[in-house]
Enzyme design. Structure first.
Site, PDB file in Angstrom:
ATOM      1  N   CYS A 235      -9.600  14.886   5.504  1.00 47.70           N
ATOM      2  CA  CYS A 235      -9.680  15.008   6.782  1.00 47.70           C
ATOM      3  C   CYS A 235     -10.901  15.847   6.769  1.00 47.70           C
ATOM      4  O   CYS A 235     -11.053  16.965   6.587  1.00 47.70           O
ATOM      5  CB  CYS A 235      -8.221  15.672   6.921  1.00 47.70           C
ATOM      6  SG  CYS A 235      -8.012  15.713   8.321  1.00 47.70           S
TER       7      CYS A 235
ATOM      8  N   CYS B 194      -9.996  19.185   8.583  1.00 49.14           N
ATOM      9  CA  CYS B 194      -9.643  20.386   6.701  1.00 49.14           C
ATOM     10  C   CYS B 194     -10.881  20.705   6.084  1.00 49.14           C
ATOM     11  O   CYS B 194     -10.710  22.008   6.006  1.00 49.14           O
ATOM     12  CB  CYS B 194      -8.515  19.775   6.254  1.00 49.14           C
ATOM     13  SG  CYS B 194      -7.532  18.978   7.178  1.00 49.14           S
TER      14      CYS B 194
END
Length: 240
Positions: A164, A167
């Protein structure tokens, strides 16, 4: 009046440009989650489901009937879409809506007539407990997770994924808090796609998501790339 005329003209031109841009900007056709499910069910075996993530992500978890569709260059993309039917309903997803959004635009530009993105991506699909084909184990149980929260300190849990992008942007911030506030904050990192049941039970439907606990009770929760100052403020308020 002459003094204000140039300013008036500039404001008028800016407003006109804004209207034209809004009318010509690419359309983002994101339906509701319920509408996505409805269209997918209606399409049945006629659905073309494309996973826009990396092949290794696809191998771990994917929607039933989906094919891996991570295309590196234009030549490969042209070959890949030649194998698809432009008139069949096509469904696309990625982790959220980054890669799927780009693929959706590219398909529409190439004449695909019915393209639907999964709103919230696979993060939301898994977070809501929807079924996936998976090669990954069940991960942490809720009981084990709750046991890990037991601490005299505040506990900050970071639900994310190594795949991600958002992230990865948040990770250095969480890491700095882990080291700077080690005496008062315990930091736990959870790889969401290796802990699907837990992700559902905790109610995480977007990545990254931070959850702050005090005495096993949730006192703050935030999704997205949260600024460090906002996290520090939540920690300070939880310590009051």
């Amino acid at each position: 009046m002459r003094t204000f005329r140039p300013l008036f003209v500039w404001v008028w031109l800016l407003a006109a440009h804004t209207v034209v841009f809004a009318q010509t900007a690419p359309r983002r056709d994101l339906v509701s989650f319920e509408e996505f499910e409805s269209r997918l069910a209606k399409a049945g075996k006629n659905a073309q489901i494309l996973d826009a993530r990396l092949p290794e992500e696809y191998a771990q978890n994917h929607l039933e009937g989906a094919v891996s569709f991570s295309v590196a260059n234009e030549a490969d993309f042209t070959k890949a879409i030649a194998k698809l039917d432009k008139n069949k309903p096509t469904f696309i997803y990625s982790i959220a809506n980054g890669r799927s959004g780009k693929l959706a635009r590219d398909l529409r530009d190439n004449g695909f007539t019915e393209v639907t993105e999964l709103p919230g991506g696979l993060s939301k699909w898994i977070g809501l407990g929807k079924p996936v084909v998976s090669t990954v184990g069940p991960g942490l149980s809720l009981a084990d997770y709750q046991a890990s929260l037991k601490s005299d300190k505040l506990v900050l849990v970071d639900f994310g994924s190594r795949y991600c992008g958002s992230c990865k942007k948040l990770a250095p911030t969480v890491d700095s808090i882990k080291h700077e506030q080690a005496s008062s904050v315990k930091v736990i990192t959870i790889e969401a796609y290796e802990n699907k049941s837990l992700t559902k039970e905790v109610g995480v439907t977007a990545l990254p998501t931070l959850i702050l606990y005090r005495g096993n009770q949730v006192v703050w929760k935030k999704s997205g790339v949260t600024p460090k100052a906002e996290i520090e403020r939540a920690l300070a308020e939880a310590n009051l």
